[in-house]
Design a protein around this motif. Structure first.
Motif: not given
Length: 461
Positions: A135-137, A172-182
């Motif tokens: 999840y950190g890419g 996923a909506d709570e994480l959608s602002w992060t830099d996680m790979p799509q």
């Protein structure tokens, strides 16, 4: 061999690893006025920041902002970033000792501890480190597929266990602002995880959670928190430090809070240890189906099993019981402790003999303990001894030019400008998705950006 002659009394220092420990060491070197230095910071990846980029949870921007502060190290005229260099291959220990007046090993802890229980190595049982890398890419990470995973078990009571539990429980909506790979966000969006267990061999008063992270985990919207029966019994709170007392308050408040119609549940299973991971063949592959937990207790100052067991049906087990360092080619290494043997940062052999010019910083020096900021004082100790040694030794008149040597082999390290192209591409992808950044996580994309200086149409956002 091509040689390099530093100007006047300038000494050349190589830092192996561009994570927090390596960058704090470079910062200490470039902000001192005892010895003029030139610093080359090497990393296996074409992107710096190590754990700050790939190991800190993407929804923890306050910690990740440390990378912004450390980025100032690269603004120093006498600092070079040298990416895409595998130490021992692109640059050997012997070559580094000929090219530099000093080497600081800051390679971190790239391996994880094992539980050594039956079933540990089957599909669905892995390390939290690998899950974090996904999840950190991290480009080395293998993809995780959460289809069919309804219950996950995180073994360990530190911040890594908290992080993986939080990522699994947040929407996923709570994480959608992060830099996680799509692709990671897409996988989390389809997740059916509804039960997450955090398992600790001892009671809550012994847990290593930091309060901020624990409170955040216990207050996720729509998640009901439970705790194992008797977990709070017999705790002498007057003997505990402030953090541990506050953690107990957070846990008690979370358990007392009733969440109507919860969408998921978080279970803290204290005084428990896995003794077996049950498996079954699913679609021709042996996979995790359950975790057998044994009740534990303290007996004569020793942790022992009681023989009382219960079974948790589960499809994913993530061990978060500690990291350990991996050996660097030809560099002394203590296999039992998972560190480079050293005396306050000065590298020694296993017999205690000094290794001139060689130093260690960070987890490869002290083991995987402390928070990100701990690396600053740790690096300062190492650099102070390095400077003492350089002041006592005369300048070396001729040094091997490591970069010219690599170019002669048909290879050149990537540079800060190459990383800046990656950085710009990530920001561009993020902007297209309404985020600040979307991380580039595939090797071929990183190579296209860093080495070729362009992004193929096939990998454009």
């Amino acid at each position: 061999m091509t040689t390099h002659a530093p100007a006047a009394d300038t000494r050349r220092v190589a830092v192996i690893g561009a994570g927090p420990a390596g960058l704090f060491a470079a910062q200490a070197l470039t902000t001192q006025d005892r010895v003029p230095v030139e610093v080359d910071i090497y990393d296996r990846l074409p992107a710096p920041y190590g754990l700050l980029r790939y190991g800190v949870a993407p929804d923890h921007e306050s910690i990740r902002s440390v990378a912004d502060a450390l980025a100032q190290v690269f603004e120093h005229d006498n600092v070079r970033f040298c990416g895409f260099v595998e130490f021992g291959q692109g640059l050997t220990r012997r070559e580094a000792l000929l090219a530099y007046d000093a080497i600081i090993y800051a390679a971190g802890a790239a391996e994880d501890m094992r539980m050594h229980v039956p079933g540990e190595m089957v599909a669905g049982s892995t390390s939290a480190r690998e899950f974090v890398a996904w999840y950190g890419g991290h480009p080395d990470a293998r993809p995780f597929h959460l289809a069919g995973v309804h219950t996950a078990v995180a073994v360990g009571v530190g911040n890594v266990a908290v992080d993986v539990a939080r990522i699994l429980l947040k929407s996923a909506d709570e994480l959608s602002w992060t830099d996680m790979p799509q692709d990671v966000l897409d996988e989390l969006r389809t997740s059916s995880v509804r039960e997450v267990y955090v398992v600790g061999r001892r009671g809550p008063q012994y847990a290593a959670f930091t309060t901020k992270e624990l409170r955040e985990l216990c207050n996720i919207d729509g998640v009901q928190v439970t705790i194992s029966e008797g977990a709070f019994d017999g705790i002498e709170e007057k003997t505990l430090d402030r953090r541990r007392r506050t953690n107990l308050e957070v846990l008690r408040a979370a358990v007392a809070r009733d969440v109507p119609q919860p969408r998921a549940r978080l279970h803290f299973a204290f005084w428990s240890r896995p003794i077996e991971i049950g498996t079954a063949h699913v679609a021709g592959l042996e996979r995790v189906t359950e975790v057998v937990l044994e009740r534990t207790q303290i007996d004569a100052a020793r942790l022992v099993g009681t023989g009382q067991t219960h079974v948790v049906p589960a499809q994913l087990v993530l061990r978060a019981i500690g990291y350990r360092g991996a050996p660097l080619p030809d560099v002394p290494f203590d296999v039992d402790r998972g560190v480079i043997p050293n005396e306050e940062g000065r590298v020694v052999t296993l017999d205690g003999e000094p290794c001139p010019q060689e130093y260690a910083a960070g987890w490869i020096k002290r083991g995987p303990i402390g928070v990100v900021g701990t690396n600053k004082s740790d690096a300062a100790e190492t650099v102070a001894h390095l400077l003492d040694d350089l002041e006592q030794a005369p300048p070396r008149p001729h040094l091997l030019d490591a970069h010219e040597l690599m170019r002669a082999r048909g290879f050149a390290p990537t540079t800060l400008a190459d990383w800046q192209r990656i950085d710009a591409a990530e920001r561009g992808r993020g902007e297209a998705l309404g985020r600040e950044r979307t991380k580039v996580s595939l090797w071929h994309e990183l190579i296209d950006l860093a080495v070729h200086g362009r992004e193929d149409d096939s990998v454009a956002p």
